[in-house]
Design a protein around this motif. Structure first.
Motif, PDB file in Angstrom:
ATOM      1  N   PRO A 160       0.798  -1.228   0.000  1.00 38.30           N
ATOM      2  CA  PRO A 160       0.000   0.000   0.000  1.00 38.30           C
ATOM      3  C   PRO A 160       0.829   1.276   0.000  1.00 38.30           C
ATOM      4  CG  PRO A 160      -0.040  -0.999   2.155  1.00 38.30           C
ATOM      5  CD  PRO A 160       0.658  -1.965   1.263  1.00 38.30           C
ATOM      6  N   THR A 161       2.099   1.204   0.360  1.00 38.04           N
ATOM      7  CA  THR A 161       2.869   2.449   0.402  1.00 38.04           C
ATOM      8  C   THR A 161       3.999   2.489  -0.619  1.00 38.04           C
ATOM      9  OG1 THR A 161       4.335   1.548   2.106  1.00 38.04           O
ATOM     10  CG2 THR A 161       2.435   2.785   2.872  1.00 38.04           C
ATOM     11  N   THR A 162       4.081   1.472  -1.471  1.00 40.13           N
ATOM     12  CA  THR A 162       5.204   1.404  -2.398  1.00 40.13           C
ATOM     13  C   THR A 162       5.209   2.561  -3.389  1.00 40.13           C
ATOM     14  OG1 THR A 162       5.193  -0.962  -2.183  1.00 40.13           O
ATOM     15  CG2 THR A 162       6.358  -0.095  -4.052  1.00 40.13           C
ATOM     16  N   ALA A 163       4.013   2.990  -3.813  1.00 38.94           N
ATOM     17  CA  ALA A 163       3.943   4.045  -4.822  1.00 38.94           C
ATOM     18  C   ALA A 163       4.072   5.433  -4.194  1.00 38.94           C
ATOM     19  CB  ALA A 163       2.637   3.933  -5.599  1.00 38.94           C
ATOM     20  N   LEU A 164       4.283   5.500  -2.890  1.00 38.23           N
ATOM     21  CA  LEU A 164       4.246   6.798  -2.214  1.00 38.23           C
ATOM     22  C   LEU A 164       5.638   7.254  -1.776  1.00 38.23           C
ATOM     23  CD1 LEU A 164       1.207   6.048   0.106  1.00 38.23           C
ATOM     24  CD2 LEU A 164       1.171   7.112  -2.137  1.00 38.23           C
ATOM     25  N   ASP A 165       5.766   8.553  -1.574  1.00 40.90           N
ATOM     26  CA  ASP A 165       7.015   9.104  -1.049  1.00 40.90           C
ATOM     27  C   ASP A 165       7.186   8.766   0.422  1.00 40.90           C
ATOM     28  OD1 ASP A 165       8.195  10.451  -3.211  1.00 40.90           O
ATOM     29  OD2 ASP A 165       6.559  11.883  -3.162  1.00 40.90           O
ATOM     30  N   VAL A 166       8.432   8.815   0.883  1.00 42.48           N
ATOM     31  CA  VAL A 166       8.683   8.397   2.272  1.00 42.48           C
ATOM     32  C   VAL A 166       7.914   9.205   3.312  1.00 42.48           C
ATOM     33  CG1 VAL A 166      10.834   7.115   2.292  1.00 42.48           C
ATOM     34  CG2 VAL A 166      10.897   9.600   2.153  1.00 42.48           C
ATOM     35  N   THR A 167       7.795  10.518   3.103  1.00 43.30           N
ATOM     36  CA  THR A 167       7.103  11.300   4.135  1.00 43.30           C
ATOM     37  C   THR A 167       5.613  10.943   4.154  1.00 43.30           C
ATOM     38  OG1 THR A 167       6.750  13.153   2.635  1.00 43.30           O
ATOM     39  CG2 THR A 167       8.702  13.237   4.018  1.00 43.30           C
ATOM     40  N   ILE A 168       5.062  10.634   2.975  1.00 48.40           N
ATOM     41  CA  ILE A 168       3.655  10.234   2.900  1.00 48.40           C
ATOM     42  C   ILE A 168       3.518   8.810   3.440  1.00 48.40           C
ATOM     43  CG2 ILE A 168       1.651  10.025   1.385  1.00 48.40           C
ATOM     44  CD1 ILE A 168       2.751  12.824   1.411  1.00 48.40           C
ATOM     45  N   GLN A 169       4.494   7.962   3.128  1.00 50.49           N
ATOM     46  CA  GLN A 169       4.493   6.607   3.649  1.00 50.49           C
ATOM     47  C   GLN A 169       4.462   6.624   5.179  1.00 50.49           C
ATOM     48  OE1 GLN A 169       7.035   3.317   2.134  1.00 50.49           O
ATOM     49  NE2 GLN A 169       8.182   3.618   3.991  1.00 50.49           N
ATOM     50  N   ALA A 170       5.249   7.520   5.778  1.00 47.86           N
ATOM     51  CA  ALA A 170       5.265   7.622   7.234  1.00 47.86           C
ATOM     52  C   ALA A 170       3.877   7.995   7.753  1.00 47.86           C
ATOM     53  CB  ALA A 170       6.300   8.660   7.672  1.00 47.86           C
ATOM     54  N   GLN A 171       3.189   8.895   7.045  1.00 48.10           N
ATOM     55  CA  GLN A 171       1.821   9.257   7.442  1.00 48.10           C
ATOM     56  C   GLN A 171       0.910   8.030   7.432  1.00 48.10           C
ATOM     57  OE1 GLN A 171       0.357  12.239   4.735  1.00 48.10           O
ATOM     58  NE2 GLN A 171       1.735  13.839   5.456  1.00 48.10           N
TER      59      GLN A 171
END
Lengths: 339, 332
Positions: free
Chosen positions: A186-197
């Protein structure tokens, strides 16, 4: 997670093949695992290791042909999902098992508003009226932290950013209060700061809602922070499974050991040269008669080429599929007596 | 890696790359997407400068603008003290062999109708006049260098795995003995176990051939491994530039701090005890950046001044540059 509690999901001997022009591809080969209530199981593996196919096989999401679930049982709620009719499966998807897909852009329908897509499962599965569904949809968007939820329900997916879309996907998966949530990268396509969210959000939701979660990823760092138990897949098989700190600190399969070493860190010691797993992942043609990792394995010996190792216990709740005994640093002498 | 020893190979100053936004039938110019907005940095010979940032921050555009694959809006780029942006078509063509690029997606950047030998040999056709025999010898040499089997010279890209395709891309970039290579997310499309192979190859080639890299990536842990110095971009601007170790040990800019704290660590105990800085909201649109500091909408340490005045990018410690009002007064 409470030990001894009955698993909510029990998978055993799952086999999925794809029929291609080049012959059969054995994408998932005798995969067994269980999921206990309230637990977060992390599934790690490279692309092509069969992690997504396993999860999609469970609830009949693979197109057939070319896919064929050939063997195994998937017990959920006392039923074997592999023997269920399409109509029965539809009842399970949503209220029973929710699914979050990897790419939020392609898995949301671009021509319907987010509100419509959130209301749809509520009306179909939960028997709500449109007005009730509207209220619940707003609650769900607020739950996943989207500000100004009421207005945002009228927006279309393209009006949301990547992180926001993934939140919408999570809201849809949560809509019917599933017992089990399967999150496919679910977080692979996202940036790290968004992934952290998103990771913080999932931790929070788990405490609030107490569902069991299967979290698929190739990022060991993500798993380390959120999982209770971890399952490592390679070449369509489960090669190691155990409690998260056990697997990270005491890995018992050469693939897991190598994988943990290849990932550089942003903190701690910096290595002069990255250690490498030589070679390529296997092509899964034909039923495997040998260990899928043997070509890339430093420990491989003659037995690995003639026999596919079965999973056997190496510690409490911890098993690995390897003939090598890392404590003795020698081939395992005999099959350990195991249940 | 302080400047005293190294010779500056790439000097970028005030680089701006705006993409116009047009509207209506007459395509009236209504605004700009400020993909790269006033970026300056230097890369010294033989070093690797890591350029990190989230998607959409302009790091790839910056890499391409330096090689003049785009026509930048303003600024100057000097490679070996020759101006790239001012050069006319012929001069530029003569400069091309010095500067090459490895692209992100090896699937999309290799022509599916050309064999590996033709792909690697194309720059040789364009820029040299080798005989057929010499050319083939050079192609084989390049294939050896990047660890591709010579027997595969007549195969097509689709017959290779992702990691091998990236090796083909690297061999093509090396064909003309470049000094400087822009690596634009060369490992982003690869599996974890293959990433390490490609990164090790790039490092080996750097040692052997004395290459200089601009390594663009969103993977902070890989950049820590390969880069000597690191530049962090946010919304079209470099907000921090520092040697690797100090940057990772003690990031100065609040964005760098948040970015580093957001990277999950493959260690369950460390993860449980660690406190992340969670940034609120999303990156603003580069077509309409906020007034003052670009980061002021998400910054946990935002002050009044940040919403009014844009901070300048300046040196706060030897070799460390930051654009943030928190460090403004120390500079005097």
């Amino acid at each position: 997670m409470p030990d001894g509690a009955l698993p909510v999901l029990e998978v055993s001997g799952l086999k999925t093949i794809f029929r291609t022009r080049g012959g059969e591809v054995h994408a998932v080969n005798s995969v067994s695992f269980d999921l206990r209530p309230g637990e977060l199981l992390g599934v790690v593996g490279e692309s092509g290791s069969g992690k997504s196919v396993t999860m999609m096989s469970l609830i009949g999401l693979l197109p057939s042909p070319p896919a064929e679930v050939r063997d195994g049982t998937v017990i959920f709620d006392g039923k074997d999902l592999l023997n269920c009719s399409v109509a029965e499966l539809r009842e399970v998807r949503g209220p029973g098992i929710g699914f979050i897909f990897q790419d939020p852009m392609t898995s949301l329908n671009p021509v319907f508003t987010v509100g419509y897509q959130l209301r749809e499962p509520l009306i179909k599965h939960m028997g709500m009226t449109k007005a009730q569904a509207q209220v619940r949809a707003k609650e769900l968007l607020e739950l996943v932290g989207i500000p100004d939820a009421e207005r945002r329900l009228r927006d279309f997916p393209h009006q949301f950013s990547g992180g926001m879309r993934q939140r919408v996907m999570i809201a849809i998966a949560l809509a019917c209060d599933p017992k089990v949530l399967i999150a496919d990268e679910p977080t692979t396509a996202l940036d790290v700061t968004i992934q952290a969210q998103i990771l913080e959000l999932v931790k929070e939701l788990r405490q609030k809602l107490g569902m069991a979660i299967v979290w698929i990823t190739h990022d060991l760092g993500v798993i380390a922070g959120i999982a209770d138990r971890i399952m490592v897949m390679y070449g369509g098989q489960v090669v190691e499974q155990g409690p998260v700190s056990e697997v990270f600190h005491n890995p018992r399969h050469p693939y897991t050991r190598a994988l943990l070493k290849t990932v550089p860190s942003v903190r701690g010691e910096r290595t002069a040269k990255l250690s490498v797993i030589e070679g390529q992942p296997p092509i899964l043609r034909g039923a495997p008669s040998a260990c899928p990792f043997r070509d890339r394995c430093a420990q491989a010996f003659d037995r690995c080429a003639s026999e596919n190792p079965a999973r056997h216990p190496v510690g409490p709740g911890h098993d690995a599929a390897c003939f090598w005994d890392f404590d003795a640093d020698a081939p395992r002498t005999q099959e350990a007596a195991h249940a | 890696m302080l400047d005293a020893t190294g010779k500056a190979l790439i000097e970028v100053s005030g680089l701006k790359m705006y993409f116009p936004i047009t509207a209506g039938v007459f395509r009236k110019h209504v605004g700009d997407v400020k993909a790269v907005d006033n970026v300056s940095f230097t890369i010294y010979e033989g070093e690797t400068l890591g350029l990190v940032g989230e998607s959409g921050c302009g790091k790839s555009t910056c890499g391409r603008a330096i090689l003049r694959l785009y026509e930048p809006t303003a600024g100057a780029v000097r490679i070996d003290s020759k101006d790239v942006l001012a050069a006319d078509a012929n001069t530029l063509r003569e400069m091309r062999p010095k500067m090459q690029m490895v692209f992100q997606d090896p699937q999309a950047s290799l022509n599916p109708r050309m064999t590996v030998a033709a792909i690697i040999g194309e720059p040789l056709d364009e820029h040299t006049s080798l005989s057929k025999k010499d050319k083939l010898a050079r192609i084989y040499e390049l294939m050896d260098q990047v660890g591709l089997n010579r027997d595969f010279a007549n195969r097509y890209p689709h017959e290779f795995s992702g990691g091998q395709r990236q090796r083909i891309g690297i061999a093509r970039a090396l064909a003309l003995n470049p000094k400087f290579i822009v690596c634009d997310e060369p490992i982003a499309a690869l599996d974890v176990s293959i990433q390490a192979q490609v990164v090790n190859l790039l490092e080996e080639l750097q040692d052997r051939l004395g290459l200089t890299y601009l390594f663009i990536s969103h993977d902070l842990s890989m950049v820590r491994h390969i880069a000597d110095r690191v530049a962090v971009m946010y919304l079209g601007q470099i907000i921090e530039l520092a040697p690797r170790d100090p940057l990772y040990l003690e990031p100065l800019h609040p964005y760098t701090q948040a970015l580093l704290s957001a990277v999950p660590e493959p260690d369950p105990e460390a993860e449980k005890s660690r406190r992340r800085i969670i940034l609120k909201g999303d990156v603003p649109s580069p077509a309409n950046p906020p007034k003052g500091c670009n980061f002021c909408t998400r910054c946990p340490k935002v002050m009044d001044i940040c919403r009014q005045i844009e901070p300048t990018f300046h040196e706060v410690q030897p070799g460390r540059y930051v654009a943030c009002h928190l460090y403004q007064e120390t500079a005097g």
